[in-house]
Design an enzyme around this catalytic site. Structure first.
Site, PDB file in Angstrom:
ATOM      1  N   TYR A  69      12.516  42.244  -9.988  1.00  0.00           N
ATOM      2  CA  TYR A  69      13.111  42.750  -8.754  1.00  0.00           C
ATOM      3  C   TYR A  69      12.650  44.186  -8.527  1.00  0.00           C
ATOM      4  O   TYR A  69      12.511  44.968  -9.475  1.00  0.00           O
ATOM      5  CB  TYR A  69      14.643  42.729  -8.848  1.00  0.00           C
ATOM      6  CG  TYR A  69      15.254  41.352  -8.939  1.00  0.00           C
ATOM      7  CD1 TYR A  69      15.096  40.417  -7.919  1.00  0.00           C
ATOM      8  CD2 TYR A  69      16.027  40.985 -10.046  1.00  0.00           C
ATOM      9  CE1 TYR A  69      15.685  39.164  -7.994  1.00  0.00           C
ATOM     10  CE2 TYR A  69      16.617  39.737 -10.128  1.00  0.00           C
ATOM     11  CZ  TYR A  69      16.439  38.823  -9.108  1.00  0.00           C
ATOM     12  OH  TYR A  69      17.013  37.583  -9.179  1.00  0.00           O
ATOM     13  N   PHE A  71      14.683  36.917 -12.949  1.00  0.00           N
ATOM     14  CA  PHE A  71      15.776  36.528 -12.053  1.00  0.00           C
ATOM     15  C   PHE A  71      17.128  37.139 -12.417  1.00  0.00           C
ATOM     16  O   PHE A  71      18.102  36.955 -11.697  1.00  0.00           O
ATOM     17  CB  PHE A  71      15.898  35.004 -11.957  1.00  0.00           C
ATOM     18  CG  PHE A  71      14.686  34.346 -11.382  1.00  0.00           C
ATOM     19  CD1 PHE A  71      14.404  34.436 -10.027  1.00  0.00           C
ATOM     20  CD2 PHE A  71      13.800  33.658 -12.196  1.00  0.00           C
ATOM     21  CE1 PHE A  71      13.264  33.849  -9.496  1.00  0.00           C
ATOM     22  CE2 PHE A  71      12.658  33.068 -11.675  1.00  0.00           C
ATOM     23  CZ  PHE A  71      12.387  33.160 -10.319  1.00  0.00           C
ATOM     24  N   HIS A 117       9.486  28.817  -5.099  1.00  0.00           N
ATOM     25  CA  HIS A 117      10.277  29.946  -5.567  1.00  0.00           C
ATOM     26  C   HIS A 117      11.683  29.860  -4.963  1.00  0.00           C
ATOM     27  O   HIS A 117      11.849  29.419  -3.816  1.00  0.00           O
ATOM     28  CB  HIS A 117       9.595  31.247  -5.132  1.00  0.00           C
ATOM     29  CG  HIS A 117      10.107  32.471  -5.806  1.00  0.00           C
ATOM     30  ND1 HIS A 117      11.252  33.121  -5.389  1.00  0.00           N
ATOM     31  CD2 HIS A 117       9.653  33.167  -6.867  1.00  0.00           C
ATOM     32  CE1 HIS A 117      11.463  34.161  -6.165  1.00  0.00           C
ATOM     33  NE2 HIS A 117      10.524  34.214  -7.073  1.00  0.00           N
TER      34      HIS A 117
END
Length: 241
Positions: A82, A93, A203
């Site tokens: 991220y 994730f 995704h």
């Protein structure tokens, strides 16, 4: 103070010698760091940090610390960390406890069939789920900014190490970057006689999670993985902590 609370929010310096990894990964990591690709990556990241760029996560190899090679029975492969402040924690994730759950992770929880109030997946990592991205660092606000800078050589080597050793093992490949590793995993596992299950989907980002050709939502990956492993005598829970 717990380990998660002690983690800084960004990469302070290029210091892989200070990033703990379980012993089963050490040779792969050290070989990479000594390679031209590893030296090139080190030079690139040092230059970006010296230029004042904010780089995440604080410990790029954290997945290798929390999930020893001998414990791996599932691999979830994403693209890169991220790129928002305080989000990346070195596990694909996953976000630190208390951080707002990103849309991709919300879709992951939706596919599992639960709401999820804590976005940290450290419990999964400690159960034997290797939460790996194909690129292990990223710049603030710049998705894929460290793609093709050298990390892929390391993550390919890590995936090959898993495929040669882990059995049974489920691989969940989400998105084009992850799916590009299917042949490497399949051929290595076949060569070493390992029992694997390859699951592929788009995704889980809202931009692609429900789109063809391989929608993530409704894929049933978690149900399939749990059932397949249970048939082989391994219980692996994917519920959030």
């Amino acid at each position: 103070m717990g380990f998660e609370a002690a983690l800084p929010a960004r990469l302070a310096r290029w210091a892989p010698q200070d990033w703990p990894v379980a012993s089963g990964w050490r040779e792969v990591v050290d070989d990479f760091l000594r390679s031209p690709a590893g030296e090139g990556l080190a030079a690139f990241i040092r230059q970006r940090l010296e230029a004042g760029v904010v780089v995440y996560p604080p410990q790029p190899l954290r997945a290798l610390e929390l999930t020893p090679l001998e414990d791996v029975h599932a691999v979830i492969l994403g693209q890169d960390p991220y790129h928002g402040p305080g989000q990346a924690e070195g596990l694909a994730f996953s976000v630190p406890a208390g951080v707002r759950i990103p849309p991709s992770l919300r879709n992951i929880f939706k596919e599992i069939g639960c709401k999820g109030s804590n976005g940290s997946l450290t419990a999964w990592a400690q159960r034997g789920v290797l939460l790996l991205n194909t690129s292990l660092t990223v710049e603030d606000g710049q998705a894929a900014s460290h793609a093709k800078k050298g990390w892929e050589q390391l993550t390919d080597a890590l995936l090959a190490k898993v495929a040669a050793n882990a059995s049974p093992c489920v691989y969940m490949l989400w998105g084009a970057h992850a799916q590009a590793k299917a042949a490497l995993i399949r051929e290595t596992a076949l060569r070493h006689g390992r029992d694997i299950l390859l699951l592929q989907a788009n995704h889980p980002s809202p931009l692609s999670a429900s789109r063809p050709p391989l929608p993530f939502i409704g894929s049933g990956h978690f149900r399939q993985a749990s059932a397949w492993l249970a048939e082989r005598g391994h219980s692996l829970a994917f519920e959030p902590a």
